[in-house]
Write a protein that holds these residues in place. Structure first.
Motif, PDB file in Angstrom:
ATOM      1  N   LEU A   1      -7.483   6.228   1.995  1.00  8.88           N
ATOM      2  CA  LEU A   1      -8.356   6.072   0.458  1.00  8.88           C
ATOM      3  C   LEU A   1      -8.524   4.738   0.328  1.00  8.88           C
ATOM      4  O   LEU A   1      -7.793   3.518   0.412  1.00  8.88           O
ATOM      5  CB  LEU A   1      -7.761   6.881  -0.394  1.00  8.88           C
ATOM      6  CG  LEU A   1      -7.460   8.325  -0.313  1.00  8.88           C
ATOM      7  CD1 LEU A   1      -6.861   8.989  -1.684  1.00  8.88           C
ATOM      8  CD2 LEU A   1      -8.500   9.239  -0.159  1.00  8.88           C
ATOM      9  N   GLU A   2      -9.595   4.559  -0.382  1.00 12.46           N
ATOM     10  CA  GLU A   2     -10.062   3.365  -1.052  1.00 12.46           C
ATOM     11  C   GLU A   2      -9.255   3.145  -2.452  1.00 12.46           C
ATOM     12  O   GLU A   2      -9.846   3.699  -3.379  1.00 12.46           O
ATOM     13  CB  GLU A   2     -11.347   2.970  -1.034  1.00 12.46           C
ATOM     14  CG  GLU A   2     -11.837   1.554  -1.530  1.00 12.46           C
ATOM     15  CD  GLU A   2     -13.283   1.358  -1.683  1.00 12.46           C
ATOM     16  OE1 GLU A   2     -13.913   0.304  -2.358  1.00 12.46           O
ATOM     17  OE2 GLU A   2     -13.962   2.218  -1.312  1.00 12.46           O
TER      18      GLU A   2
ATOM     19  N   HIS B   1      -7.683   0.804  -5.461  1.00 13.54           N
ATOM     20  CA  HIS B   1      -7.683  -0.601  -6.170  1.00 13.54           C
ATOM     21  C   HIS B   1      -6.716  -0.627  -7.313  1.00 13.54           C
ATOM     22  O   HIS B   1      -6.793   0.482  -8.337  1.00 13.54           O
ATOM     23  CB  HIS B   1      -9.340  -1.116  -6.562  1.00 13.54           C
ATOM     24  CG  HIS B   1      -9.916  -1.183  -5.427  1.00 13.54           C
ATOM     25  ND1 HIS B   1     -10.275  -2.337  -4.905  1.00 13.54           N
ATOM     26  CD2 HIS B   1     -10.535  -0.111  -4.976  1.00 13.54           C
ATOM     27  CE1 HIS B   1     -11.101  -2.012  -3.808  1.00 13.54           C
ATOM     28  NE2 HIS B   1     -11.565  -0.686  -3.835  1.00 13.54           N
TER      29      HIS B   1
ATOM     30  N   ARG C   1      -7.355  -5.242  -4.308  1.00 12.13           N
ATOM     31  CA  ARG C   1      -6.748  -4.560  -3.136  1.00 12.13           C
ATOM     32  C   ARG C   1      -5.436  -4.677  -2.595  1.00 12.13           C
ATOM     33  O   ARG C   1      -4.701  -5.696  -3.324  1.00 12.13           O
ATOM     34  CB  ARG C   1      -7.709  -4.693  -1.967  1.00 12.13           C
ATOM     35  CG  ARG C   1      -9.342  -4.093  -2.334  1.00 12.13           C
ATOM     36  CD  ARG C   1     -10.019  -4.204  -0.749  1.00 12.13           C
ATOM     37  NE  ARG C   1      -9.561  -5.190   0.100  1.00 12.13           N
ATOM     38  CZ  ARG C   1     -10.327  -5.611   1.074  1.00 12.13           C
ATOM     39  NH1 ARG C   1     -11.526  -5.109   1.365  1.00 12.13           N
ATOM     40  NH2 ARG C   1      -9.888  -6.840   1.868  1.00 12.13           N
TER      41      ARG C   1
ATOM     42  N   GLN D   1       0.867  -0.984   0.024  1.00 10.22           N
ATOM     43  CA  GLN D   1       0.071  -0.028   0.017  1.00 10.22           C
ATOM     44  C   GLN D   1       0.989   1.202  -0.036  1.00 10.22           C
ATOM     45  O   GLN D   1       1.821   1.389   0.684  1.00 10.22           O
ATOM     46  CB  GLN D   1      -0.870   0.040   1.101  1.00 10.22           C
ATOM     47  CG  GLN D   1      -1.825   1.250   1.498  1.00 10.22           C
ATOM     48  CD  GLN D   1      -3.016   1.255   0.419  1.00 10.22           C
ATOM     49  OE1 GLN D   1      -3.800   0.171   0.333  1.00 10.22           O
ATOM     50  NE2 GLN D   1      -2.907   2.169  -0.560  1.00 10.22           N
TER      51      GLN D   1
ATOM     52  N   THR E   1     -11.948  -7.976  -6.570  1.00 10.15           N
ATOM     53  CA  THR E   1     -13.369  -7.643  -6.853  1.00 10.15           C
ATOM     54  C   THR E   1     -13.537  -7.825  -8.299  1.00 10.15           C
ATOM     55  O   THR E   1     -13.031  -7.187  -9.428  1.00 10.15           O
ATOM     56  CB  THR E   1     -13.624  -6.202  -6.449  1.00 10.15           C
ATOM     57  OG1 THR E   1     -13.451  -5.890  -5.187  1.00 10.15           O
ATOM     58  CG2 THR E   1     -15.049  -5.884  -7.059  1.00 10.15           C
TER      59      THR E   1
ATOM     60  N   THR F   1     -19.437   3.783  -7.292  1.00  5.98           N
ATOM     61  CA  THR F   1     -18.735   2.572  -6.688  1.00  5.98           C
ATOM     62  C   THR F   1     -17.792   1.865  -7.321  1.00  5.98           C
ATOM     63  O   THR F   1     -17.765   2.235  -8.550  1.00  5.98           O
ATOM     64  CB  THR F   1     -19.743   1.350  -6.187  1.00  5.98           C
ATOM     65  OG1 THR F   1     -20.402   0.961  -7.444  1.00  5.98           O
ATOM     66  CG2 THR F   1     -21.001   1.987  -5.430  1.00  5.98           C
ATOM     67  N   LEU F   2     -17.102   0.877  -6.877  1.00  8.11           N
ATOM     68  CA  LEU F   2     -16.271   0.455  -7.729  1.00  8.11           C
ATOM     69  C   LEU F   2     -16.607  -0.631  -8.713  1.00  8.11           C
ATOM     70  O   LEU F   2     -16.321  -0.587  -9.723  1.00  8.11           O
ATOM     71  CB  LEU F   2     -15.337  -0.460  -6.696  1.00  8.11           C
ATOM     72  CG  LEU F   2     -14.268  -1.294  -7.458  1.00  8.11           C
ATOM     73  CD1 LEU F   2     -13.273  -0.717  -8.228  1.00  8.11           C
ATOM     74  CD2 LEU F   2     -13.545  -2.448  -6.408  1.00  8.11           C
TER      75      LEU F   2
END
Length: 371
Positions: A11-12, A14, A111, A4, A117, A93-94
Protein backbone atom coordinates in the motif's frame (compact mmCIF):
# COMPACT_ATOMS: atom_id res chain seq x y z
CA UNK A 1 13.37 7.42 7.65
CA UNK A 2 11.30 4.72 9.39
CA UNK A 3 10.73 1.01 8.98
CA UNK A 4 7.93 -0.03 6.63
CA UNK A 5 5.26 -1.99 8.50
CA UNK A 6 4.57 -5.43 6.97
CA UNK A 7 0.84 -4.96 7.63
CA UNK A 8 0.74 -2.24 4.95
CA UNK A 9 3.13 -3.83 2.49
CA UNK A 10 1.95 -3.11 -1.05
CA UNK A 11 0.00 0.00 0.00
CA UNK A 12 1.04 3.62 -0.47
CA UNK A 13 1.46 4.76 3.13
CA UNK A 14 2.85 8.07 4.39
CA UNK A 15 3.55 9.36 7.87
CA UNK A 16 1.86 12.75 8.20
CA UNK A 17 1.07 15.61 10.53
CA UNK A 18 2.54 16.18 13.96
CA UNK A 19 5.05 13.32 13.92
CA UNK A 20 6.74 14.67 10.79
CA UNK A 21 6.60 18.26 12.03
CA UNK A 22 8.04 17.52 15.46
CA UNK A 23 10.79 15.30 14.12
CA UNK A 24 11.87 18.12 11.79
CA UNK A 25 11.83 20.48 14.78
CA UNK A 26 13.85 18.09 16.92
CA UNK A 27 10.97 17.54 19.32
CA UNK A 28 10.20 14.07 20.74
CA UNK A 29 7.70 12.05 18.71
CA UNK A 30 5.36 9.97 20.88
CA UNK A 31 2.95 8.61 18.28
CA UNK A 32 2.43 8.59 14.54
CA UNK A 33 -0.45 9.31 12.20
CA UNK A 34 -0.57 7.72 8.78
CA UNK A 35 -2.44 8.36 5.56
CA UNK A 36 -3.09 5.56 3.08
CA UNK A 37 -3.48 6.51 -0.58
CA UNK A 38 -5.29 4.35 -3.13
CA UNK A 39 -6.90 1.96 -0.63
CA UNK A 40 -10.47 1.03 0.28
CA UNK A 41 -12.01 0.25 3.68
CA UNK A 42 -12.34 -3.40 2.66
CA UNK A 43 -8.62 -3.61 1.92
CA UNK A 44 -7.83 -2.28 5.40
CA UNK A 45 -10.23 -4.62 7.17
CA UNK A 46 -8.78 -7.65 5.37
CA UNK A 47 -5.37 -6.74 6.80
CA UNK A 48 -6.78 -6.75 10.34
CA UNK A 49 -7.23 -3.01 10.79
CA UNK A 50 -10.12 -1.98 13.04
CA UNK A 51 -12.42 0.78 11.70
CA UNK A 52 -13.01 3.57 14.23
CA UNK A 53 -13.82 6.66 12.17
CA UNK A 54 -17.40 7.83 12.57
CA UNK A 55 -17.32 10.59 9.94
CA UNK A 56 -14.50 9.37 7.71
CA UNK A 57 -12.51 6.14 7.28
CA UNK A 58 -9.91 5.81 10.03
CA UNK A 59 -8.47 2.47 11.13
CA UNK A 60 -6.44 1.30 14.10
CA UNK A 61 -3.39 -0.87 13.49
CA UNK A 62 -4.07 -4.34 14.96
CA UNK A 63 -0.78 -4.33 16.91
CA UNK A 64 0.34 -0.71 17.51
CA UNK A 65 -3.14 0.91 17.62
CA UNK A 66 -1.77 3.83 15.59
CA UNK A 67 -4.26 5.58 13.32
CA UNK A 68 -4.29 4.97 9.58
CA UNK A 69 -6.67 7.24 7.66
CA UNK A 70 -7.64 6.85 4.03
CA UNK A 71 -6.77 9.86 1.91
CA UNK A 72 -9.74 12.21 1.80
CA UNK A 73 -11.00 15.63 0.82
CA UNK A 74 -13.49 17.85 2.65
CA UNK A 75 -16.13 20.33 1.54
CA UNK A 76 -17.80 22.90 3.76
CA UNK A 77 -21.49 22.08 4.20
CA UNK A 78 -22.51 23.71 7.48
CA UNK A 79 -21.39 25.66 10.52
CA UNK A 80 -18.69 24.86 13.02
CA UNK A 81 -16.05 22.17 13.38
CA UNK A 82 -18.26 19.33 12.11
CA UNK A 83 -19.88 21.11 9.18
CA UNK A 84 -18.06 19.22 6.42
CA UNK A 85 -18.80 16.59 3.82
CA UNK A 86 -15.96 14.09 3.53
CA UNK A 87 -14.97 12.29 0.35
CA UNK A 88 -12.62 9.32 0.75
CA UNK A 89 -11.86 7.04 -2.15
CA UNK A 90 -8.87 5.43 -3.87
CA UNK A 91 -8.74 8.28 -6.40
CA UNK A 92 -7.93 10.95 -3.79
CA UNK A 93 -4.26 11.89 -4.14
CA UNK A 94 -1.81 12.59 -1.35
CA UNK A 95 -1.59 16.25 -2.40
CA UNK A 96 -5.38 16.58 -2.20
CA UNK A 97 -5.33 15.11 1.29
CA UNK A 98 -2.59 17.49 2.42
CA UNK A 99 -4.48 20.44 0.94
CA UNK A 100 -7.30 20.08 3.49
CA UNK A 101 -4.92 20.51 6.46
CA UNK A 102 -4.65 23.67 8.52
CA UNK A 103 -1.03 24.84 8.58
CA UNK A 104 1.82 24.18 6.17
CA UNK A 105 3.97 22.71 8.94
CA UNK A 106 1.23 20.08 9.42
CA UNK A 107 0.90 19.35 5.69
CA UNK A 108 4.15 17.44 5.17
CA UNK A 109 4.14 13.71 4.39
CA UNK A 110 7.04 11.27 4.62
CA UNK A 111 7.54 7.87 3.00
CA UNK A 112 9.31 4.95 4.65
CA UNK A 113 12.47 5.70 2.63
CA UNK A 114 12.56 9.18 4.17
CA UNK A 115 11.39 11.13 1.11
CA UNK A 116 9.13 14.08 1.87
CA UNK A 117 6.07 15.28 0.01
CA UNK A 118 5.79 18.97 0.83
CA UNK A 119 3.63 20.75 -1.76
CA UNK A 120 2.97 23.80 0.44
CA UNK A 121 6.56 24.45 1.59
CA UNK A 122 6.06 23.44 5.20
CA UNK A 123 9.76 22.65 5.64
CA UNK A 124 10.64 26.17 4.56
CA UNK A 125 8.12 27.58 7.04
CA UNK A 126 9.69 25.45 9.77
CA UNK A 127 13.07 26.95 8.91
CA UNK A 128 11.55 30.43 8.87
CA UNK A 129 9.65 29.71 12.13
CA UNK A 130 6.33 30.64 10.56
CA UNK A 131 2.78 29.38 11.17
CA UNK A 132 1.04 29.83 7.84
CA UNK A 133 -2.27 28.47 6.54
CA UNK A 134 -2.29 25.97 3.68
CA UNK A 135 -5.18 27.47 1.71
CA UNK A 136 -8.15 29.85 2.04
CA UNK A 137 -10.13 26.79 3.24
CA UNK A 138 -8.47 27.47 6.60
CA UNK A 139 -11.32 29.87 7.34
CA UNK A 140 -13.96 27.17 6.84
CA UNK A 141 -13.10 25.50 10.14
CA UNK A 142 -13.33 27.95 13.07
CA UNK A 143 -11.52 25.54 15.38
CA UNK A 144 -8.35 26.34 13.43
CA UNK A 145 -8.26 29.78 15.03
CA UNK A 146 -7.82 28.10 18.42
CA UNK A 147 -5.44 25.46 17.08
CA UNK A 148 -3.15 28.05 15.53
CA UNK A 149 -3.05 30.00 18.78
CA UNK A 150 -2.25 26.75 20.59
CA UNK A 151 0.61 25.92 18.22
CA UNK A 152 2.03 29.38 18.84
CA UNK A 153 1.83 28.72 22.59
CA UNK A 154 3.87 25.57 21.96
CA UNK A 155 6.47 26.92 19.58
CA UNK A 156 6.82 30.63 20.42
CA UNK A 157 9.93 29.89 22.49
CA UNK A 158 11.50 28.48 19.29
CA UNK A 159 10.92 31.82 17.57
CA UNK A 160 7.68 31.01 15.72
CA UNK A 161 5.23 33.74 14.71
CA UNK A 162 1.93 33.70 12.82
CA UNK A 163 2.07 34.86 9.21
CA UNK A 164 0.32 38.20 8.73
CA UNK A 165 -2.08 36.79 6.15
CA UNK A 166 -2.98 33.90 8.49
CA UNK A 167 -3.66 36.30 11.35
CA UNK A 168 -5.91 38.25 8.98
CA UNK A 169 -7.89 35.08 8.30
CA UNK A 170 -8.13 34.35 12.03
CA UNK A 171 -9.56 37.83 12.55
CA UNK A 172 -12.07 37.34 9.76
CA UNK A 173 -13.26 34.05 11.25
CA UNK A 174 -13.47 35.54 14.74
CA UNK A 175 -15.73 38.34 13.51
CA UNK A 176 -17.82 36.13 11.19
CA UNK A 177 -19.90 34.43 13.90
CA UNK A 178 -18.50 30.98 13.02
CA UNK A 179 -16.72 30.57 16.35
CA UNK A 180 -20.06 30.64 18.12
CA UNK A 181 -21.03 27.39 16.38
CA UNK A 182 -18.18 25.44 17.97
CA UNK A 183 -19.12 22.90 20.62
CA UNK A 184 -18.05 24.05 24.08
CA UNK A 185 -16.33 20.72 24.63
CA UNK A 186 -14.09 21.30 21.58
CA UNK A 187 -13.20 24.78 22.79
CA UNK A 188 -12.22 23.41 26.19
CA UNK A 189 -10.15 20.58 24.70
CA UNK A 190 -8.05 23.06 22.70
CA UNK A 191 -7.79 25.43 25.66
CA UNK A 192 -6.79 22.65 28.04
CA UNK A 193 -4.03 21.58 25.65
CA UNK A 194 -2.86 25.18 25.27
CA UNK A 195 -2.71 25.60 29.05
CA UNK A 196 -0.21 22.73 29.18
CA UNK A 197 2.08 24.27 26.55
CA UNK A 198 5.36 26.08 27.37
CA UNK A 199 3.84 29.55 26.79
CA UNK A 200 0.13 29.30 27.67
CA UNK A 201 -0.17 33.07 28.00
CA UNK A 202 0.47 33.45 24.27
CA UNK A 203 -2.62 31.37 23.49
CA UNK A 204 -4.85 33.93 25.17
CA UNK A 205 -3.04 37.04 23.94
CA UNK A 206 -3.24 35.66 20.38
CA UNK A 207 -6.98 35.04 20.74
CA UNK A 208 -7.38 38.57 22.02
CA UNK A 209 -5.41 39.96 19.05
CA UNK A 210 -7.67 38.26 16.54
CA UNK A 211 -10.94 38.96 18.38
CA UNK A 212 -11.70 35.38 19.46
CA UNK A 213 -11.36 36.05 23.18
CA UNK A 214 -14.53 38.17 23.13
CA UNK A 215 -16.55 35.25 21.74
CA UNK A 216 -15.83 32.51 24.30
CA UNK A 217 -14.01 34.33 27.11
CA UNK A 218 -15.58 37.82 27.25
CA UNK A 219 -15.16 37.98 31.03
CA UNK A 220 -11.38 37.89 30.59
CA UNK A 221 -11.16 40.75 28.10
CA UNK A 222 -10.64 43.46 30.70
CA UNK A 223 -8.71 41.28 33.15
CA UNK A 224 -6.40 39.28 30.91
CA UNK A 225 -3.12 40.87 31.95
CA UNK A 226 -3.79 40.32 35.66
CA UNK A 227 -4.96 36.75 35.02
CA UNK A 228 -1.88 35.88 32.98
CA UNK A 229 0.37 37.20 35.75
CA UNK A 230 -1.25 34.79 38.19
CA UNK A 231 -1.26 31.92 35.72
CA UNK A 232 2.52 31.52 36.05
CA UNK A 233 2.26 30.65 39.80
CA UNK A 234 0.84 27.17 39.23
CA UNK A 235 2.21 24.62 41.73
CA UNK A 236 4.00 21.59 40.33
CA UNK A 237 3.78 17.91 41.18
CA UNK A 238 0.29 17.89 42.66
CA UNK A 239 -2.50 15.40 42.09
CA UNK A 240 -4.16 17.88 39.69
CA UNK A 241 -2.97 18.58 36.12
CA UNK A 242 -0.89 21.69 35.51
CA UNK A 243 -3.37 22.88 32.88
CA UNK A 244 -6.19 22.89 35.44
CA UNK A 245 -4.11 24.88 37.93
CA UNK A 246 -3.27 27.40 35.24
CA UNK A 247 -6.91 27.81 34.27
CA UNK A 248 -7.94 28.29 37.90
CA UNK A 249 -5.25 30.93 38.40
CA UNK A 250 -6.18 32.70 35.19
CA UNK A 251 -9.83 33.13 36.20
CA UNK A 252 -9.12 33.85 39.86
CA UNK A 253 -9.07 37.57 38.99
CA UNK A 254 -12.78 37.41 38.10
CA UNK A 255 -15.67 37.85 40.52
CA UNK A 256 -17.78 34.78 41.30
CA UNK A 257 -20.62 35.43 38.78
CA UNK A 258 -18.11 35.99 35.95
CA UNK A 259 -16.17 32.85 36.78
CA UNK A 260 -19.35 30.78 37.04
CA UNK A 261 -20.65 32.12 33.71
CA UNK A 262 -17.39 31.17 32.02
CA UNK A 263 -17.46 27.68 33.54
CA UNK A 264 -21.02 27.18 32.33
CA UNK A 265 -20.29 28.45 28.83
CA UNK A 266 -17.25 26.17 28.45
CA UNK A 267 -19.09 23.27 30.15
CA UNK A 268 -16.05 22.71 32.30
CA UNK A 269 -15.52 19.41 34.10
CA UNK A 270 -16.67 19.72 37.70
CA UNK A 271 -13.15 19.22 39.03
CA UNK A 272 -11.82 22.18 37.02
CA UNK A 273 -14.68 24.50 38.02
CA UNK A 274 -14.25 23.50 41.66
CA UNK A 275 -10.49 24.12 41.59
CA UNK A 276 -11.17 27.57 40.13
CA UNK A 277 -13.50 28.34 43.05
CA UNK A 278 -10.93 27.12 45.57
CA UNK A 279 -8.10 29.17 44.08
CA UNK A 280 -10.26 32.29 44.14
CA UNK A 281 -11.01 31.59 47.82
CA UNK A 282 -7.30 31.35 48.58
CA UNK A 283 -6.54 34.65 46.84
CA UNK A 284 -9.36 36.33 48.75
CA UNK A 285 -7.91 34.93 51.97
CA UNK A 286 -4.43 36.24 51.18
CA UNK A 287 -5.72 39.67 50.21
CA UNK A 288 -6.48 40.68 53.82
CA UNK A 289 -4.97 40.07 57.26
CA UNK A 290 -5.68 36.57 58.57
CA UNK A 291 -8.54 36.31 61.05
CA UNK A 292 -9.93 33.27 62.81
CA UNK A 293 -13.32 33.76 61.12
CA UNK A 294 -11.75 34.21 57.68
CA UNK A 295 -9.52 31.14 57.98
CA UNK A 296 -12.35 29.00 59.33
CA UNK A 297 -14.58 30.08 56.44
CA UNK A 298 -11.78 29.14 54.01
CA UNK A 299 -11.41 25.70 55.58
CA UNK A 300 -15.17 25.12 55.56
CA UNK A 301 -15.47 26.05 51.89
CA UNK A 302 -12.61 23.65 51.10
CA UNK A 303 -14.42 20.90 53.05
CA UNK A 304 -11.18 20.59 54.99
CA UNK A 305 -12.45 18.00 57.47
CA UNK A 306 -13.60 15.42 54.90
CA UNK A 307 -11.32 16.27 51.96
CA UNK A 308 -7.88 17.10 53.31
CA UNK A 309 -6.28 16.85 49.86
CA UNK A 310 -8.12 20.03 48.86
CA UNK A 311 -6.56 21.98 51.71
CA UNK A 312 -3.12 20.52 50.99
CA UNK A 313 -3.41 21.63 47.35
CA UNK A 314 -4.28 25.20 48.33
CA UNK A 315 -1.46 25.29 50.87
CA UNK A 316 0.95 24.38 48.06
CA UNK A 317 -0.37 27.29 46.02
CA UNK A 318 -0.19 29.70 48.96
CA UNK A 319 3.38 28.62 49.67
CA UNK A 320 4.37 29.62 46.12
CA UNK A 321 2.73 33.03 46.38
CA UNK A 322 3.31 34.01 50.03
CA UNK A 323 5.37 31.41 51.85
CA UNK A 324 5.03 33.19 55.21
CA UNK A 325 1.31 32.36 55.31
CA UNK A 326 1.69 28.63 54.72
CA UNK A 327 2.80 27.59 58.22
CA UNK A 328 0.13 29.50 60.22
CA UNK A 329 -2.60 28.28 57.88
CA UNK A 330 -1.40 24.70 58.12
CA UNK A 331 -1.27 24.95 61.92
CA UNK A 332 -4.75 26.45 61.99
CA UNK A 333 -6.08 23.61 59.86
CA UNK A 334 -4.41 20.94 62.00
CA UNK A 335 -5.76 22.55 65.16
CA UNK A 336 -9.33 22.78 63.86
CA UNK A 337 -9.18 19.27 62.46
CA UNK A 338 -8.16 17.93 65.88
CA UNK A 339 -11.45 19.03 67.47
CA UNK A 340 -13.33 15.80 68.21
CA UNK A 341 -17.10 15.88 67.52
CA UNK A 342 -17.55 12.77 69.69
CA UNK A 343 -16.22 14.64 72.69
CA UNK A 344 -18.99 17.19 72.25
CA UNK A 345 -21.57 14.43 71.88
CA UNK A 346 -20.36 12.95 75.16
CA UNK A 347 -21.05 16.35 76.75
CA UNK A 348 -24.71 15.87 75.79
CA UNK A 349 -24.80 18.17 72.75
CA UNK A 350 -27.13 17.22 69.89
CA UNK A 351 -28.53 18.66 66.65
CA UNK A 352 -28.06 22.34 66.02
CA UNK A 353 -26.39 22.89 69.37
CA UNK A 354 -23.76 20.30 68.45
CA UNK A 355 -23.05 22.02 65.13
CA UNK A 356 -22.73 25.45 66.76
CA UNK A 357 -20.43 24.15 69.46
CA UNK A 358 -18.28 22.27 66.97
CA UNK A 359 -17.81 25.38 64.88
CA UNK A 360 -17.03 27.48 67.94
CA UNK A 361 -14.37 25.02 69.14
CA UNK A 362 -12.81 24.90 65.69
CA UNK A 363 -12.73 28.69 65.57
CA UNK A 364 -11.03 28.75 68.97
CA UNK A 365 -8.43 26.28 67.68
CA UNK A 366 -7.82 28.44 64.63
CA UNK A 367 -7.47 31.58 66.75
CA UNK A 368 -4.97 29.82 69.02
CA UNK A 369 -2.89 28.69 66.06
CA UNK A 370 -2.87 32.13 64.47
CA UNK A 371 -1.87 33.75 67.77
Amino acid sequence: MFKQDPKVKGLEVHRVGGAVRDELLGWPVYDNDWVVVGATPDMMRKRGFKPVGRDFPVFLHPETSEEYALARTERKSGHGYGGFEVHASPDVTLEEDLLRRDLTINAIAQRADGEFTDPFHGQQDIENRLLRHVSPAFSEDPLRVLRTARFLARYANLGFTIAAETLDLMQQVSHSGELEHLAAERVWVETEKALAEPSPDIYFTTLQRCGALSVWWPELNDHLSAGLTRLMHAPEQTHMPLAHWRYALLVSVLVDPQRDALAQRLRLPNAVAQLARHVALSFNLMAAPLTDEGVLHWLERLDGWRKPEQVKAQLQLICRINSELEAPLRNAWQGAKAVDPQALVSEGLRGGALGEALRARRQQAVAKALA
